[in-house]
Design an enzyme around this catalytic site. Structure first.
Site, PDB file in Angstrom:
ATOM      1  N   CYS A 142       2.644   1.796  -1.645  1.00 54.80           N
ATOM      2  CA  CYS A 142       1.621   0.927  -2.229  1.00 54.80           C
ATOM      3  C   CYS A 142       1.014   1.543  -3.494  1.00 54.80           C
ATOM      4  CB  CYS A 142       0.562   0.574  -1.186  1.00 54.80           C
ATOM      5  SG  CYS A 142      -0.381  -0.912  -1.638  1.00 54.80           S
ATOM      6  N   HIS A 235       3.428  -2.300   3.111  1.00 58.44           N
ATOM      7  CA  HIS A 235       2.975  -1.394   4.166  1.00 58.44           C
ATOM      8  C   HIS A 235       3.736  -1.650   5.460  1.00 58.44           C
ATOM      9  CE1 HIS A 235      -0.498   0.539   2.223  1.00 58.44           C
ATOM     10  NE2 HIS A 235      -0.719  -0.613   1.636  1.00 58.44           N
ATOM     11  N   GLU A 237       4.363   0.397   7.610  1.00 64.60           N
ATOM     12  CA  GLU A 237       3.800   1.242   8.665  1.00 64.60           C
ATOM     13  C   GLU A 237       2.595   0.599   9.359  1.00 64.60           C
ATOM     14  OE1 GLU A 237       1.148   2.111   5.167  1.00 64.60           O
ATOM     15  OE2 GLU A 237       3.271   1.628   5.490  1.00 64.60           O
TER      16      GLU A 237
END
Length: 304
Positions: A142, A235, A237
């Site tokens: 990001c 993202h 994760e």
């Protein structure tokens, strides 16, 4: 194989409760195997949450991984417990003589500032420069991806008229690239950002390759041609409830925030969000570890 972490790291209990194979330092010292040394530069304010999310992604590889957590010395984490930071985190001056097989640079809530306006930008530039000779492969996420692209290649970021917020479909542009191995023809990634990196700027840089793209949220994955640096604008994760927590937080503050796209069933915030991105997120990090860290880094880490 497990991921090796500090015996007392708070993420340990959460990961073990999910039946994720983690190994404490005490146990790992009895094994005659060189683990991969990965340093995570955690720029997010929610330190423990981000640690847990990334460790979860890294834990599904058949490789033993030795994790070190890195913080910036020039910016004090206001939302993190000071004892936690002193116990588990190191500063750049403490690790700059070390070599690492891999590094992860997280996002940060500073994307609407110019890079040079970020208080720890000079320190981050030192880390980026150090990584060229002391880290074999770096994965940027990001804002960390935008910062890395700007520092290494002069690629700018641009403000968006409306926040990219939700879970968006993406298409691989090179399914033969090892990072994309096993990806479906369409896969989903959460995004939460006010800025973008433009396709046209990356296309003009002969040192970079765009690996995946979304008609709605733009570029997702970028690689340099040596496969030493990777950049992800989303993202993968994130937990299932991360966007929900952000949405309700901003609503409570009275901010103008849209319902995250393709996230709540029927766009109903009272319904539990569905996790649609974990498999590809795990695969992405596993591919990075396997093809670009484990199989390429020298056994003698000092030769990096």
């Amino acid at each position: 194989m497990p991921i090796k972490i500090n015996d007392k790291l708070p993420a340990k209990e959460s990961l073990e409760n999910e039946n994720i194979f983690v190994m404490t330092e005490t146990r790992a010292k009895t094994q005659d195997i060189r683990p991969l040394k990965i340093v995570i530069l955690n720029l997010m304010p929610t330190k423990v949450t981000t640690e847990t999310q990334l460790l979860r992604m890294l834990s599904n590889s058949p490789l033993q991984i030795d994790i070190e957590l890195l913080q910036t010395a020039t910016h004090k984490a206001s939302h993190a417990d000071e004892t936690h930071m002193l116990t588990f985190y190191k500063t750049f001056d403490e690790i700059k003589e070390n070599k690492y097989d891999g590094m992860i640079v997280t996002g940060a809530p500073v994307e609407q500032l110019e890079f040079e306006e970020v208080d720890y930008w000079p320190e981050l530039c030192r880390i980026f420069e150090w990584s060229k000779t002391s880290v074999y492969s770096t994965f940027h996420i990001c804002w960390g991806a935008q910062a890395g692209l700007y520092y290494h290649y002069g690629i700018p970021k641009y403000n968006l008229p409306k926040k990219v917020f939700g879970v968006f479909p993406h298409k691989p542009l090179d399914l033969f690239h090892p990072l994309m191995r096993g990806f479906d023809d369409t896969y989903f990634v959460p995004h939460s950002r006010h800025t973008e990196t433009r396709f046209s700027d990356i296309a003009l840089c002969k040192s970079l390759q765009i690996l995946s793209y979304s008609e709605m949220s733009g570029i997702h994955l970028i690689s340099d041609l040596d496969c030493r640096n990777f950049f992800a604008t989303g993202h993968s994760e994130y937990d299932a409830d991360t966007l929900a927590r952000e949405y309700f937080r901003d609503k409570a503050k009275g901010l103008d925030i849209s319902i995250p796209y393709n996230y709540f069933p029927d766009d109903d915030p009272t319904k539990k969000p569905l996790m649609t991105w974990r498999n590809v997120g795990t695969l992405m990090f596993t591919n990075w570890l396997n093809y670009f860290v484990y199989q390429r880094t020298p056994y003698d880490i000092n030769k990096i």
